[in-house]
Design an enzyme around this catalytic site. Structure first.
Site, PDB file in Angstrom:
ATOM      1  N   HIS A   1      92.068  10.940  33.721  1.00 37.29           N
ATOM      2  CA  HIS A   1      92.646   9.620  33.933  1.00 37.29           C
ATOM      3  C   HIS A   1      91.997   8.917  35.117  1.00 37.29           C
ATOM      4  O   HIS A   1      92.577   8.815  36.199  1.00 37.29           O
ATOM      5  CB  HIS A   1      94.156   9.734  34.128  1.00 37.29           C
ATOM      6  CG  HIS A   1      94.907   9.901  32.852  1.00 37.29           C
ATOM      7  ND1 HIS A   1      96.159  10.461  32.783  1.00 37.29           N
ATOM      8  CD2 HIS A   1      94.576   9.581  31.573  1.00 37.29           C
ATOM      9  CE1 HIS A   1      96.559  10.477  31.512  1.00 37.29           C
ATOM     10  NE2 HIS A   1      95.617   9.949  30.779  1.00 37.29           N
TER      11      HIS A   1
ATOM     12  N   GLU B   1      99.240  15.272  28.137  1.00 36.30           N
ATOM     13  CA  GLU B   1      99.498  16.705  28.309  1.00 36.30           C
ATOM     14  C   GLU B   1     100.776  17.123  27.588  1.00 36.30           C
ATOM     15  O   GLU B   1     100.836  18.198  26.975  1.00 36.30           O
ATOM     16  CB  GLU B   1      99.595  17.058  29.793  1.00 36.30           C
ATOM     17  CG  GLU B   1      99.753  18.550  30.028  1.00 36.30           C
ATOM     18  CD  GLU B   1      99.966  18.903  31.479  1.00 36.30           C
ATOM     19  OE1 GLU B   1     100.727  19.866  31.743  1.00 36.30           O
ATOM     20  OE2 GLU B   1      99.394  18.230  32.362  1.00 36.30           O
TER      21      GLU B   1
END
EC number: 1.17.7.4
Length: 333
Positions: A49, A137
């Protein structure tokens, strides 16, 4: 600007900060795949990210896609890399069905959580996953198990209202990038309500998340401003902003680049805390420091709690490819 006329500033630079071993490994996998197989190398979702990292890899020849069906037929012999956040089991199954060659860059500590969740399931426990809905995730961890075998809990309030089918047969795991303190509160409430709740074999929150939060806690008291370098979709970076405020910083900001700094908003400060999320490159930390040095008579003090020396091996297919300092200079400087 005349240095003598600039106001003094102490920058408390946190250590450890920035890239963790899992992020470093994921970026290395894309770089080495490009060296080994040539461009394009496809990457499903952001490898980590951080937009700066993604753009740096794009400049080297990586192509980022949301789904595997975006890969053109003529490039299906080229590798596709799965991000560090992990993917549901359906993704490698889809890649195999399409005869794609894939390299899995899932962080080994995320893979450990997958295995812990699967162990709970194998032993007949319903899995409680503590994490943030929609995070890659979390999607990846839930996708390791049959539909309906995982319940997602985000807050203490969720833990308060959760009604499992079998309260005596539960096992929990957590997203690796959560706030240690917040997660402890959720777990405590679940344990109060469900005394037979089984913990994972090892702590799910990763060492890097814990280390970065601990040093921010120590550095924050007395800071007029605490800057966290990171992306707005980075869970661990956003948690660091919260940790800094709770620990005593007067203000805390999440910043992706020095160009985002609003100097009128920053105003007169004497002590600045500075850290970076686990997917933020060191070159941006240096960029932020130089931006403050241009406006303040700044001295940097290292606030360090532990030194990290973890290193995760890249995929076997890439281990004979030389990785040079120059290859990683775009993120490490």
């Amino acid at each position: 600007m005349n240095i003598a006329a600039t106001p003094p500033l102490t920058i408390r630079l946190c250590g450890p900060r920035g890239f963790c071993a899992g992020v470093d490994r994921a970026i290395q996998i894309v770089v080495l795949a490009l060296k080994s197989y040539g461009a394009p190398v496809y990457v499903r979702h952001e490898i980590v990210h951080n937009r700066y990292v993604v753009e740096g890899l794009e400049a080297k020849g990586a192509v980022f896609v949301e789904e595997l069906d975006e890969i053109p037929e003529e490039h299906r012999a080229q590798p596709v890399v799965f991000s560090a956040h992990g993917v549901p089991k359906s993704v490698p199954e889809d890649a195999s069905a399409r005869n794609l060659f894939y390299l899995d860059a899932t962080c080994p500590l995320v893979s450990k959580v997958h295995k812990q969740a699967m162990r709970h399931n194998r032993l007949g426990r319903h899995v409680v996953l503590i994490g943030h809905a929609g995070h890659p995730e979390v999607i990846g961890t839930m996708g390791q198990l049959p539909e309906g075998s995982v319940s997602l809990i985000e807050t203490v309030e969720d833990a308060e209202t959760y009604q499992p089918a079998d309260p005596d047969n539960l096992g929990y795991v957590t997203q690796t990038t959560l706030s240690v303190d917040d997660t402890a509160g959720v777990i405590a409430r679940l344990q109060e309500r469900f005394p037979n709740l089984t913990a994972p074999a090892a702590d799910s929150i990763c060492y890097a998340t814990t280390n970065r939060q601990e040093v921010v806690k120590q550095a924050a008291p007395g800071c007029d401003l605490f800057i966290i370098v990171g992306a707005p979709n980075s869970s661990n970076s956003k948690r660091l902003v919260e940790v800094a405020l709770r620990a005593g910083a007067k203000r805390s900001l999440l910043v992706q680049r020095a160009s985002e700094l609003d100097w009128d908003e920053i105003g007169p400060i004497a002590t600045l805390g500075l850290s970076a999320g686990a997917s933020a490159p060191e070159v941006i930390v240096n960029e932020i420091i130089e931006a403050f040095r241009a406006r303040f008579d700044a001295k940097v003090e290292l606030a360090e709690t532990v030194q990290e020396n973890e290193h995760f091996l890249v995929n076997r297919e890439l281990r004979n490819i030389e990785l040079t300092t120059a290859d990683m200079a775009f993120v490490n400087g």
